[in-house]
Design an enzyme around this catalytic site. Structure first.
Site, mmCIF file in Angstrom:
data_model
loop_
_atom_site.group_PDB
_atom_site.id
_atom_site.type_symbol
_atom_site.label_atom_id
_atom_site.label_comp_id
_atom_site.label_asym_id
_atom_site.label_seq_id
_atom_site.Cartn_x
_atom_site.Cartn_y
_atom_site.Cartn_z
ATOM 1 N N SER A 142 14.002 71.633 33.780
ATOM 2 C CA SER A 142 13.214 72.763 34.261
ATOM 3 C C SER A 142 14.154 73.697 35.011
ATOM 4 C CB SER A 142 12.102 72.298 35.209
ATOM 5 O OG SER A 142 11.501 73.390 35.882
ATOM 6 N N TYR A 155 9.688 67.579 42.583
ATOM 7 C CA TYR A 155 9.767 67.958 41.165
ATOM 8 C C TYR A 155 11.151 68.515 40.846
ATOM 9 C CZ TYR A 155 8.514 70.111 36.708
ATOM 10 O OH TYR A 155 8.466 70.474 35.373
#
Length: 251
Positions: A142, A155
Site C-alpha cells: 500500500s 496498517y
C-alpha cells in the site's frame, strides 16, 4: 492482454475488490484462477463471474493467517493442478483509529493477515515454483507503507513489512527463474473503502481530489498491473514495489 493459457494462478483475498478483479483478469488471460478467502459465498460468486467471462476458476476456502489452512490449500493445489505459475498474495484487513486506542486483538489480527499471511503463502509458493524453475509472485502492499496517515500506524507498519519481505525474498531466489514483486495501491474503489466512507460516491468525492489524476482507482487497474508483473513482459523486474496510485506519492 498477456497470454497465460495453461497456467495456474492463485489469488488470496479473491472474494471481492482487487482480489476478485485480479482473479477475473487471470482467468480472462487463460490461466486457471484459484480463488481463496474466508467468505465462501463471495468466493463462489467470483468463480461464477470468471466462468461467465469464458475463463476457468475454482474456490478453495482458507484463512491465510492460519498455518494449517494455508498448508491444506497448497496441498490441494499440488494435488489438483500439479503446478503453480502465478500467485497474488492479496488478502488483507484494515482497521483505522488512533494508535493509543487500538486493541491488542485488532493489532494482532492485522499483522497476522497482512504480514504473516503473506509470509505463509510465500513459504509454500516458493518450493513449488523453485521445482518448476519458473514462477511469478506479487503481494499487495500500500502507499501507506511508504507515507504516513494519522490513524493508520498499524496498517502502515504491516504494509511496509510486505515491501521489505518482497525485496529480501526476491533476492533469495533471483537466480532461480522466480520473480517476486509488490503492488502498492492508493485509494481504490472497493467494498472496503466504500464501507469506510459510506458508498462509492462518497469515496470519490472525499478521496478523489487527493490524487493528482483527480479520481480514485478502480480494481481492474490494479489487477492489470498484477497480471502484467506476472507475465513475461515483466521478465526483468523483481524485488520492486509498483505504486498504482494516480500520482499520490509523487506530489
Amino acid at each position: 492482454m498477456a497470454d497465460m493459457s495453461g497456467g495456474v494462478a492463485l489469488v488470496t483475498g479473491g472474494t471481492s475488490g482487487i482480489g476478485r478483479a485480479t482473479a477475473l483478469a487471470f482467468a480472462k488471460a487463460g490461466a486457471t484462477a484459484i480463488v481463496t478467502g474466508r467468505r465462501e459465498a463471495e468466493g463462489r460468486e467470483t468463480v461464477e463471474l470468471a466462468e461467465r467471462a469464458g475463463g476457468r476458476a475454482v474456490f478453495v476456502p482458507a484463512d491465510v493467517a492460519d498455518a494449517a489452512e494455508v498448508a491444506a490449500l497448497f496441498a490441494r493445489i499440488e494435488r489438483d493442478h500439479g503446478r503453480l505459475d502465478f500467485a497474488f498474495n492479496n488478502a488483507g484487513v484494515h482497521s483505522a483509529g488512533p494508535l493509543t486506542e487500538m486493541t491488542d486483538d485488532a493489532f494482532d489480527r492485522m499483522l497476522a493477515v497482512n504480514v504473516k499471511g503473506v509470509w505463509l503463502c510465500l513459504k509454500h509458493e516458493l518450493p513449488i515454483m523453485l521445482r518448476q524453475g519458473k514462477g511469478a509472485i506479487v503481494s499487495t502492499g500500500s502507499v501507506l507503507g511508504q507515507i504516513g496517515l494519522a490513524g493508520n500506524a498499524a496498517y502502515s507498519a504491516s504494509k511496509a513489512a510486505v515491501e521489505g519481505m518482497t525485496r529480501s525474498a526476491a533476492i533469495e531466489v533471483a537466480k532461480s527463474g522466480v520473480r517476486i514483486n509488490a503492488v502498492c495501491p492508493a485509494i481504490i474503489q472497493t467494498p472496503m473503502s466504500q464501507g469506510s466512507f459510506g458508498g462509492a460516491d462518497r469515496v470519490e468525492a472525499a478521496l478523489g481530489p487527493l490524487h493528482p489524476v483527480g479520481r480514485v482507482g478502480q480494481p481492474r487497474e490494479v489487477a492489470e498491473t498484477v497480471v502484467w508483473l506476472c507475465s513475461d513482459a515483466a521478465s526483468f523486474i523483481t524485488g520492486q514495489s509498483i505504486n498504482v496510485d494516480g500520482g499520490l506519492t509523487v506530489q
